[in-house]
Scaffold this motif. Structure first.
Motif, PDB file in Angstrom:
ATOM      1  N   ARG A 260       0.846  -1.196   0.000  1.00  0.00           N
ATOM      2  CA  ARG A 260       0.000   0.000   0.000  1.00  0.00           C
ATOM      3  C   ARG A 260       0.886   1.253   0.000  1.00  0.00           C
ATOM      4  O   ARG A 260       0.668   2.186  -0.775  1.00  0.00           O
TER       5      ARG A 260
ATOM      6  N   THR B 208       1.444   3.749  -3.217  1.00  0.00           N
ATOM      7  CA  THR B 208       1.120   5.165  -3.025  1.00  0.00           C
ATOM      8  C   THR B 208       2.316   6.033  -3.417  1.00  0.00           C
ATOM      9  O   THR B 208       2.149   7.064  -4.070  1.00  0.00           O
TER      10      THR B 208
ATOM     11  N   LEU C  18      -6.369  -2.899  -2.520  1.00  0.00           N
ATOM     12  CA  LEU C  18      -7.558  -2.088  -2.815  1.00  0.00           C
ATOM     13  C   LEU C  18      -8.856  -2.665  -2.266  1.00  0.00           C
ATOM     14  O   LEU C  18      -9.883  -1.977  -2.278  1.00  0.00           O
TER      15      LEU C  18
ATOM     16  N   GLU D 295     -10.365  -3.264   0.629  1.00  0.00           N
ATOM     17  CA  GLU D 295     -11.146  -2.502   1.611  1.00  0.00           C
ATOM     18  C   GLU D 295     -11.805  -1.280   0.973  1.00  0.00           C
ATOM     19  O   GLU D 295     -12.959  -0.975   1.227  1.00  0.00           O
ATOM     20  N   ARG D 296     -11.032  -0.571   0.159  1.00  0.00           N
ATOM     21  CA  ARG D 296     -11.552   0.624  -0.498  1.00  0.00           C
ATOM     22  C   ARG D 296     -12.683   0.262  -1.456  1.00  0.00           C
ATOM     23  O   ARG D 296     -13.697   0.957  -1.523  1.00  0.00           O
TER      24      ARG D 296
ATOM     25  N   GLY E  29     -15.825  -0.474   0.493  1.00  0.00           N
ATOM     26  CA  GLY E  29     -16.432   0.784   0.938  1.00  0.00           C
ATOM     27  C   GLY E  29     -17.158   1.491  -0.188  1.00  0.00           C
ATOM     28  O   GLY E  29     -18.248   2.051   0.005  1.00  0.00           O
ATOM     29  N   LEU E  30     -16.575   1.460  -1.358  1.00  0.00           N
ATOM     30  CA  LEU E  30     -17.183   2.092  -2.528  1.00  0.00           C
ATOM     31  C   LEU E  30     -18.498   1.418  -2.899  1.00  0.00           C
ATOM     32  O   LEU E  30     -19.487   2.081  -3.219  1.00  0.00           O
TER      33      LEU E  30
ATOM     34  N   HIS F  62     -21.048   2.423  -0.383  1.00  0.00           N
ATOM     35  CA  HIS F  62     -21.461   3.815  -0.641  1.00  0.00           C
ATOM     36  C   HIS F  62     -22.498   3.871  -1.755  1.00  0.00           C
ATOM     37  O   HIS F  62     -23.475   4.624  -1.666  1.00  0.00           O
TER      38      HIS F  62
ATOM     39  N   THR G 157     -16.610  10.238  -5.524  1.00  0.00           N
ATOM     40  CA  THR G 157     -16.001   9.383  -4.505  1.00  0.00           C
ATOM     41  C   THR G 157     -15.113   8.332  -5.159  1.00  0.00           C
ATOM     42  O   THR G 157     -13.995   8.080  -4.708  1.00  0.00           O
ATOM     43  N   TYR G 158     -15.612   7.723  -6.214  1.00  0.00           N
ATOM     44  CA  TYR G 158     -14.849   6.716  -6.939  1.00  0.00           C
ATOM     45  C   TYR G 158     -13.524   7.301  -7.423  1.00  0.00           C
ATOM     46  O   TYR G 158     -12.461   6.722  -7.220  1.00  0.00           O
TER      47      TYR G 158
ATOM     48  N   GLY H 125     -10.939   8.081  -4.692  1.00  0.00           N
ATOM     49  CA  GLY H 125     -10.260   6.880  -4.231  1.00  0.00           C
ATOM     50  C   GLY H 125      -9.349   6.275  -5.269  1.00  0.00           C
ATOM     51  O   GLY H 125      -8.298   5.711  -4.947  1.00  0.00           O
TER      52      GLY H 125
ATOM     53  N   THR I 160      -4.272   3.383 -10.674  1.00  0.00           N
ATOM     54  CA  THR I 160      -5.423   2.537 -10.342  1.00  0.00           C
ATOM     55  C   THR I 160      -6.487   2.591 -11.431  1.00  0.00           C
ATOM     56  O   THR I 160      -7.055   1.558 -11.793  1.00  0.00           O
TER      57      THR I 160
END
Length: 189
Positions: free
Chosen positions: A22, A26, A63, A65-66, A69-70, A73, A93-94, A97, A104
């Motif tokens: 991660r 990043t 990715l 977890e993200r 969450g997406l 949402h 939001t998409y 992230g 990504t």
């Protein structure tokens, strides 16, 4: 086939690899060196490849977890009274992230291809497309978005915005401008 739980040391290595990846993704984008990730995690390359046979498997783990969450949402936004605003919020939001790690959006575009069927990233791209499709369908039924817009095409356009935005000095502002243009073309009527 039943899978056995991981041994404690294997679980620690797995978690350390995901955390280290991660950070590396990043810092250096989705093309970060896997050997460097293994080194920074304090494990050998063989350990990395035992847990993650491909770069995409590691990226999916980073990715996951993200993405979850997406998807949650998107479900929550289905209750929003303004279908067009809900769709726009989800896309913002998409893209927020998807801007980290850099690359990504490109990975998601690629994962939408049929050759990715059966992979974690392929399944994630499919789930993202389905979530977007539900929001899009609702906006279309409300008459806010043109009926001929396809969720796969809209996801490709959103990812193209993400790719373009990550190459600017102010990705957030660029994303907002591009989404405004996109919605101008999506509106029905």
């Amino acid at each position: 086939m039943e899978t056995r739980p991981m041994r404690a040391d294997a679980r620690r290595n797995y978690e350390r690899l995901v955390t280290t990846a991660r950070t590396a993704f990043t810092e250096h984008g989705t093309g970060a060196s896997l050997d460097e990730i293994a080194r920074r995690a304090g494990v050998g390359s063989g350990t990395l490849y035992r847990h993650f046979p491909t770069r995409d498997a590691l990226l999916h783990a980073v990715l996951r977890e993200r993405i979850d969450g997406l998807l949650g949402h998107a479900d929550a936004l289905l209750a929003e009274p303004d279908a067009e605003a809900a769709l726009a919020r989800w896309l913002r939001t998409y893209l927020a992230g998807a801007s980290t790690p850099r690359g990504t959006c490109t990975v998601i575009i690629e994962a939408m291809g049929t050759e990715w069927a059966g992979t974690g990233l392929g399944a994630a791209a499919g789930a993202i497309r389905t979530a977007l499709g539900r929001l899009l369908d609702r906006a279309q039924r409300a008459g806010a978005v043109r009926a001929e817009v396809d969720p796969g095409d809209l996801l490709r356009l959103a990812n193209a915005i993400g790719v373009a935005s990550e190459r600017t000095p102010d990705p957030g502002a660029c994303t907002d401008r591009m989404l405004t243009l996109l919605f101008g073309g999506l509106r029905a009527g």
